[in-house]
Design a protein around this motif. Structure first.
Motif, PDB file in Angstrom:
ATOM      1  N   LEU A  17       0.810  -1.216   0.000  1.00 23.97           N
ATOM      2  CA  LEU A  17       0.000   0.000   0.000  1.00 23.97           C
ATOM      3  C   LEU A  17       0.851   1.277   0.000  1.00 23.97           C
ATOM      4  O   LEU A  17       0.400   2.327  -0.470  1.00 23.97           O
ATOM      5  CB  LEU A  17      -0.937   0.000   1.215  1.00 23.97           C
ATOM      6  CG  LEU A  17      -2.073   1.002   1.227  1.00 23.97           C
ATOM      7  CD1 LEU A  17      -2.948   0.864  -0.004  1.00 23.97           C
ATOM      8  CD2 LEU A  17      -2.901   0.840   2.480  1.00 23.97           C
ATOM      9  N   LYS A  20       1.128   3.479  -3.259  1.00 27.13           N
ATOM     10  CA  LYS A  20      -0.120   4.192  -3.576  1.00 27.13           C
ATOM     11  C   LYS A  20      -0.295   5.391  -2.654  1.00 27.13           C
ATOM     12  O   LYS A  20      -0.678   6.478  -3.092  1.00 27.13           O
ATOM     13  CB  LYS A  20      -1.325   3.259  -3.420  1.00 27.13           C
ATOM     14  CG  LYS A  20      -1.399   2.167  -4.448  1.00 27.13           C
ATOM     15  CD  LYS A  20      -2.599   1.277  -4.174  1.00 27.13           C
ATOM     16  CE  LYS A  20      -2.601   0.069  -5.092  1.00 27.13           C
ATOM     17  NZ  LYS A  20      -3.722  -0.828  -4.809  1.00 27.13           N
ATOM     18  N   ALA A 149     -10.941   4.856  -1.475  1.00 24.64           N
ATOM     19  CA  ALA A 149     -11.132   4.373  -2.849  1.00 24.64           C
ATOM     20  C   ALA A 149      -9.837   4.494  -3.648  1.00 24.64           C
ATOM     21  O   ALA A 149      -9.477   3.576  -4.395  1.00 24.64           O
ATOM     22  CB  ALA A 149     -12.260   5.148  -3.529  1.00 24.64           C
ATOM     23  N   ARG A 150      -9.127   5.600  -3.483  1.00 26.40           N
ATOM     24  CA  ARG A 150      -7.876   5.800  -4.220  1.00 26.40           C
ATOM     25  C   ARG A 150      -6.792   4.826  -3.774  1.00 26.40           C
ATOM     26  O   ARG A 150      -5.866   4.531  -4.530  1.00 26.40           O
ATOM     27  CB  ARG A 150      -7.422   7.247  -4.083  1.00 26.40           C
ATOM     28  CG  ARG A 150      -8.389   8.205  -4.797  1.00 26.40           C
ATOM     29  CD  ARG A 150      -8.077   9.640  -4.547  1.00 26.40           C
ATOM     30  NE  ARG A 150      -6.871  10.048  -5.267  1.00 26.40           N
ATOM     31  CZ  ARG A 150      -6.311  11.234  -5.127  1.00 26.40           C
ATOM     32  NH1 ARG A 150      -6.827  12.128  -4.313  1.00 26.40           N
ATOM     33  NH2 ARG A 150      -5.227  11.530  -5.807  1.00 26.40           N
ATOM     34  N   ASP A 152      -7.606   1.748  -2.895  1.00 28.74           N
ATOM     35  CA  ASP A 152      -8.200   0.429  -3.143  1.00 28.74           C
ATOM     36  C   ASP A 152      -8.485  -0.337  -1.853  1.00 28.74           C
ATOM     37  O   ASP A 152      -8.291  -1.551  -1.780  1.00 28.74           O
ATOM     38  CB  ASP A 152      -7.314  -0.418  -4.074  1.00 28.74           C
ATOM     39  CG  ASP A 152      -7.184   0.194  -5.450  1.00 28.74           C
ATOM     40  OD1 ASP A 152      -8.189   0.725  -5.959  1.00 28.74           O
ATOM     41  OD2 ASP A 152      -6.059   0.157  -6.008  1.00 28.74           O
ATOM     42  N   GLU A 154     -11.250  -1.702   0.557  1.00 26.40           N
ATOM     43  CA  GLU A 154     -12.659  -2.080   0.483  1.00 26.40           C
ATOM     44  C   GLU A 154     -13.347  -1.904   1.843  1.00 26.40           C
ATOM     45  O   GLU A 154     -12.712  -2.108   2.885  1.00 26.40           O
ATOM     46  CB  GLU A 154     -12.778  -3.550   0.052  1.00 26.40           C
ATOM     47  CG  GLU A 154     -12.201  -3.846  -1.310  1.00 26.40           C
ATOM     48  CD  GLU A 154     -12.970  -3.163  -2.424  1.00 26.40           C
ATOM     49  OE1 GLU A 154     -14.199  -3.005  -2.306  1.00 26.40           O
ATOM     50  OE2 GLU A 154     -12.312  -2.773  -3.415  1.00 26.40           O
TER      51      GLU A 154
END
Length: 172
Positions: A17, A20, A149-150, A152, A154
């Motif tokens: 992560l 991102k 959301a950016r 990912d 959930e």
């Protein structure tokens, strides 16, 4: 009292992560070792966060223990003697647990992204969207959802409660 919108999510691996989060960030990453001692407190949660032998902060906070973005009210008091303060609070209030973690901090505007490796639990994402005085909750909640959301993340990954709660659940 200052407030923010907060979410916590279980993630498979911080290193997956981090790229991102870094792509979104204005500042960071900064790695911070944190040792949080929790004390009995009837009106919320009270913890002493030790950052080093000469730096820490006493943190009182109150928030709902539920999944998803939630409002959190908090108050911070810095200390230069965290070990002495831990001893005093332990005698006065009683300890209920301790959480040790390595936190990677990144900032996206007013949102703090925490990538936490919690001893005994694994890897987590925490978002804190700092709210202005009088700002509606919905603005912070929307910002938290957008960043989730950016990244990912959930909704099924969201957890409720604190890391301390998860550690206590593991013991029972």
């Amino acid at each position: 009292m200052p407030r923010n919108i907060e979410i916590k999510a279980r993630i498979p691996r911080i290193d997956a992560l981090l790229p991102k989060a870094a792509a979104l960030a204005d500042r960071g990453p900064v790695e911070i070792a944190q040792d949080d001692t929790f004390f009995r407190c009837e009106s919320g949660r009270l913890k002493l966060r030790t950052l080093s032998p000469s730096a820490g902060e006493l943190i009182f906070y109150r928030r709902a223990d539920r999944q998803g973005p939630k409002e959190s009210f908090y108050h911070l008091t810095p200390t230069s003697e965290p070990d002495r303060l831990r001893e005093t609070l332990s005698l006065a209030c009683g300890q209920i647990g301790r959480v040790q973690k390595t936190r990677t901090l990144l900032l996206v505007g007013r949102t703090r992204i925490h990538l936490d490796r919690v001893e005994g639990l694994g890897d987590f994402l925490e978002l804190e969207v700092v709210l202005e005085d009088g700002e509606p909750l919905e603005a912070g909640m929307q910002e938290a959802h957008d960043i989730m959301a950016r990244l990912d993340v959930e909704p099924s990954q969201l957890i409720e409660g604190a890391y301390l709660d998860l550690l206590i659940q593991q013991r029972t």
